[in-house]
Motif scaffolding. Structure first.
Motif, PDB file in Angstrom:
ATOM      1  N   GLU A   6       0.832  -1.207   0.000  1.00 47.66           N
ATOM      2  CA  GLU A   6       0.000   0.000   0.000  1.00 47.66           C
ATOM      3  C   GLU A   6       0.866   1.256   0.000  1.00 47.66           C
ATOM      4  OE1 GLU A   6      -3.477   2.092   2.756  1.00 47.66           O
ATOM      5  OE2 GLU A   6      -2.805   0.048   3.175  1.00 47.66           O
ATOM      6  N   THR A   7       1.956   1.204   0.804  1.00 43.57           N
ATOM      7  CA  THR A   7       2.888   2.337   0.835  1.00 43.57           C
ATOM      8  C   THR A   7       3.528   2.557  -0.525  1.00 43.57           C
ATOM      9  OG1 THR A   7       3.377   1.914   3.176  1.00 43.57           O
ATOM     10  CG2 THR A   7       4.957   3.276   1.934  1.00 43.57           C
ATOM     11  N   LEU A   8       3.931   1.460  -1.163  1.00 41.30           N
ATOM     12  CA  LEU A   8       4.554   1.554  -2.478  1.00 41.30           C
ATOM     13  C   LEU A   8       3.568   2.095  -3.514  1.00 41.30           C
ATOM     14  CD1 LEU A   8       7.083   1.078  -4.135  1.00 41.30           C
ATOM     15  CD2 LEU A   8       6.313  -1.275  -4.547  1.00 41.30           C
ATOM     16  N   GLN A   9       2.308   1.677  -3.407  1.00 39.51           N
ATOM     17  CA  GLN A   9       1.291   2.183  -4.335  1.00 39.51           C
ATOM     18  C   GLN A   9       1.112   3.689  -4.182  1.00 39.51           C
ATOM     19  OE1 GLN A   9      -2.074  -0.318  -3.403  1.00 39.51           O
ATOM     20  NE2 GLN A   9      -1.615  -1.768  -5.063  1.00 39.51           N
ATOM     21  N   ARG A  10       1.148   4.164  -2.929  1.00 45.70           N
ATOM     22  CA  ARG A  10       1.047   5.602  -2.702  1.00 45.70           C
ATOM     23  C   ARG A  10       2.245   6.328  -3.296  1.00 45.70           C
ATOM     24  NH1 ARG A  10      -0.831   4.169   2.590  1.00 45.70           N
ATOM     25  NH2 ARG A  10       1.238   4.629   3.456  1.00 45.70           N
ATOM     26  N   SER A  13       1.785   6.432  -7.006  1.00 44.67           N
ATOM     27  CA  SER A  13       0.787   7.437  -7.354  1.00 44.67           C
ATOM     28  C   SER A  13       1.361   8.835  -7.242  1.00 44.67           C
ATOM     29  CB  SER A  13      -0.440   7.283  -6.448  1.00 44.67           C
ATOM     30  OG  SER A  13      -1.389   8.275  -6.720  1.00 44.67           O
ATOM     31  N   THR A  14       2.131   9.080  -6.177  1.00 43.82           N
ATOM     32  CA  THR A  14       2.746  10.392  -5.983  1.00 43.82           C
ATOM     33  C   THR A  14       3.736  10.705  -7.092  1.00 43.82           C
ATOM     34  OG1 THR A  14       2.510  10.198  -3.574  1.00 43.82           O
ATOM     35  CG2 THR A  14       4.090  11.825  -4.398  1.00 43.82           C
ATOM     36  N   LEU A  15       4.562   9.698  -7.446  1.00 44.24           N
ATOM     37  CA  LEU A  15       5.538   9.904  -8.512  1.00 44.24           C
ATOM     38  C   LEU A  15       4.852  10.137  -9.854  1.00 44.24           C
ATOM     39  CD1 LEU A  15       8.249   7.213  -7.636  1.00 44.24           C
ATOM     40  CD2 LEU A  15       8.493   9.694  -7.491  1.00 44.24           C
ATOM     41  N   ALA A  16       3.774   9.385 -10.104  1.00 44.89           N
ATOM     42  CA  ALA A  16       3.046   9.557 -11.365  1.00 44.89           C
ATOM     43  C   ALA A  16       2.463  10.959 -11.459  1.00 44.89           C
ATOM     44  CB  ALA A  16       1.948   8.502 -11.486  1.00 44.89           C
ATOM     45  N   ASN A  17       1.894  11.443 -10.357  1.00 43.20           N
ATOM     46  CA  ASN A  17       1.344  12.798 -10.343  1.00 43.20           C
ATOM     47  C   ASN A  17       2.433  13.844 -10.556  1.00 43.20           C
ATOM     48  OD1 ASN A  17      -1.266  11.876  -9.906  1.00 43.20           O
ATOM     49  ND2 ASN A  17      -1.102  12.016  -7.682  1.00 43.20           N
ATOM     50  N   LYS A  18       3.586  13.623  -9.890  1.00 41.65           N
ATOM     51  CA  LYS A  18       4.686  14.569 -10.038  1.00 41.65           C
ATOM     52  C   LYS A  18       5.221  14.559 -11.476  1.00 41.65           C
ATOM     53  CE  LYS A  18       6.152  16.908  -7.581  1.00 41.65           C
ATOM     54  NZ  LYS A  18       5.887  18.351  -7.416  1.00 41.65           N
ATOM     55  N   ASN A  19       5.334  13.361 -12.059  1.00 37.70           N
ATOM     56  CA  ASN A  19       5.780  13.273 -13.455  1.00 37.70           C
ATOM     57  C   ASN A  19       4.812  13.992 -14.387  1.00 37.70           C
ATOM     58  OD1 ASN A  19       7.980  11.804 -12.657  1.00 37.70           O
ATOM     59  ND2 ASN A  19       7.172   9.816 -13.305  1.00 37.70           N
ATOM     60  N   ASP A  20       3.516  13.848 -14.094  1.00 43.52           N
ATOM     61  CA  ASP A  20       2.514  14.522 -14.905  1.00 43.52           C
ATOM     62  C   ASP A  20       2.664  16.035 -14.788  1.00 43.52           C
ATOM     63  OD1 ASP A  20       0.119  14.421 -16.574  1.00 43.52           O
ATOM     64  OD2 ASP A  20      -0.893  15.284 -14.833  1.00 43.52           O
ATOM     65  N   GLU A  21       2.939  16.518 -13.579  1.00 43.25           N
ATOM     66  CA  GLU A  21       3.145  17.951 -13.369  1.00 43.25           C
ATOM     67  C   GLU A  21       4.381  18.435 -14.128  1.00 43.25           C
ATOM     68  OE1 GLU A  21       3.362  18.830  -9.254  1.00 43.25           O
ATOM     69  OE2 GLU A  21       1.321  18.158  -8.793  1.00 43.25           O
TER      70      GLU A  21
END
Length: 495
Positions: A6-10, A13-21
């Motif tokens: 679950e921690t890794l999934q978060r 998700s955080t990295l994916a959002n940051k990459n998108d930004e």
């Protein structure tokens, strides 16, 4: 392991959002570089045009002034040449007379001498040499046509780029989103009395944060705003957010845009599901009409949809996968259930939409229903649907219906009905959309997702979606909570 996963999934998700930004920011930087190049080319072109215009004016002025000098030169020369000609003629006549006088001195005969002397005297008296002026009629000075460009030279040497207004600062705390209106407020970083007006630009988006370059709508603008606040009214909130930016303008040039801000404009947006509507209904996105031809128009619409699926996907509403799943997942209404449902379910929160009926509509119902409403079921006649019903056939009746029970409403039926649904609070309220007068309230506990529902016979209904819950309705809800409202046998129904 589950906790680590679950921690890794978060983290993912955080990295994916940051990459998108970062991708969005890179797109913005590339877009800005292109804009800098294009704008630099534009201003250099404008600069060339301005200097060319200035050169043209100077050349024109030089030509005019040169022509004036040449005309003055010609005038003076002509005057002096005329005077010179007169003097030459006078001199020639005087020299002849002088020679005649000298010859007369040699005459010995007193009579002849006396006669010659009288003639010479008469000619001298009338000689032009004694009548002409020996002062030039014009001077040789041309100083009256000299120019002094020292002032203009100083002005040109002081020439600078236009003073550009600084970028305004949008006051996010003073901005307001309510009643499908957005009030944007801003201020200048420092006082500038040369500002003439402001330009407000806005666009809709489904992305939070900084405005994106790709896949976004074009900016719309409101020009010549004199104040530092502006309200956009009558908006349809069919996206989650709106971007805003402001620029200040003086009489000559517009300044930089403010840093853009993003305001949330979330509202309940849905269309009608024409894949499950009764065949006697002609259904478009937010309009439904009774069709006595037996659904030929509906078959045509369905055919177009199927064609769209087999070829290039239709661009309309393809980005909402939950709606796509909703469409085609149930049987079409049939029999006397002239019903159409919305394509978006309500699973939580407070929502509001409005319905307007045609003036000659004979019968219609407005309400909500669970997804399991049967294809033969009519709104308000089952325990899974709630509605108000207006009947204008033979005699006019206005009633609230649920579970095959009806309560007559002793008030005129409005031409526009507002529907307020508080899923978590178990409340469905109908209002006169014009006056916000309370019509009826159902109170229950909703146990399944709800769909907006509509029944129409001999007429048509027009929906207004993308609406926020009006402030007047919120105020009425506060005063109504704790009270029974329009109490009766249909209220306080627990499912």
């Amino acid at each position: 392991m589950d906790e680590q996963k679950e921690t890794l999934q978060r983290i993912v998700s955080t990295l994916a959002n940051k990459n998108d930004e970062i991708h969005n920011f890179i797109d913005m930087l590339n877009h800005t570089i292109k804009n800098v190049q294009a704008n630099s080319s534009n201003v250099m072109t404008e600069l060339d045009e301005e200097f060319d215009g200035l050169y043209s004016i100077l050349d024109e002025m030089k030509g005019t002034m040169t022509n004036t000098i040449q005309q003055e030169e010609a005038r003076k020369i002509q005057a002096l040449q005329n005077q010179l000609s007169q003097c030459s003629n006078a001199l020639e006549s005087s020299e002849e007379l002088l020679e005649l006088a000298a010859q007369s001195l040699d005459i010995k005969d007193p009579v002849e001498f006396s006669k010659a002397a009288r003639q010479i005297k008469d000619r001298v008296t009338m000689a032009s040499a004694f009548r002409i002026s020996l002062k030039p009629k014009v001077s040789d000075s041309m100083t009256h046509l000299m120019v002094d460009f020292s002032l203009e030279r100083r002005i040109l040497q002081a020439l600078k780029f236009l003073p550009v207004p600084k970028a305004p600062e949008i006051d996010l705390a003073a901005c307001l989103v309510a009643d499908n209106c957005v009030t944007v407020s801003w201020r200048m970083p420092e006082e500038d009395n040369r500002i003439d007006h402001f330009v407000l630009e806005y666009r809709k988006t489904n992305f939070d944060g900084l405005p994106r370059v790709k896949d976004e709508q074009c900016w719309e603008l409101v020009d010549y705003i004199k104040a530092t606040e502006y309200t956009l009214s009558g908006l349809k909130f069919d996206t989650k957010y709106m971007n805003f930016r402001v620029q200040a303008c003086n009489k000559a040039v517009a300044g930089e845009y403010s840093d853009p801000v993003t305001l949330e404009t979330k509202a309940f947006v849905f269309n009608l599901d024409n894949t499950s509507s009764h065949l006697n209904l002609k259904v478009e996105d937010t309009y439904v009409e009774w069709d006595p031809t037996g659904g030929k128009g509906q078959e045509k619409i369905k055919g177009k949809e199927n064609k769209g699926r087999s070829g290039t996907p239709s661009p309309k509403r393809t980005s909402f996968s939950s709606r796509s799943l909703m469409r085609g997942s149930r049987d079409r209404f049939t029999g006397e259930s002239y019903t159409v449902l919305g394509d978006t379910a309500i699973e939580s929160g407070q929502h509001y939409w409005e319905v307007r009926a045609q003036k000659d509509c004979k019968s219609y119902s407005v309400g909500v229903a669970y997804k399991n409403l049967g294809k033969f079921d009519q709104l308000g006649k089952t325990n899974s649907s709630w509605c108000i019903h207006i009947n204008n056939w033979l005699q006019t009746t206005f009633s609230a219906k649920h579970n095959n029970k009806a309560r007559t409403l002793d008030i005129p039926a409005p031409d526009r009905i507002g529907v307020y649904c508080d899923f978590d609070g178990g409340q469905l309220t109908f209002y006169n959309a014009n006056s916000k007068q309370l019509l009826y309230t159902f109170r229950t506990k909703f146990t399944q997702p709800l769909l907006p529902g509509f029944m129409v016979w001999c007429g048509g209904l027009t929906l207004s979606t993308g609406l926020q819950v009006p402030s007047a309705v919120k105020t009425l809800q506060k005063s109504e909570n704790g009270l029974s409202g329009s109490s009766g046998s249909l209220n306080n129904v627990t499912q």
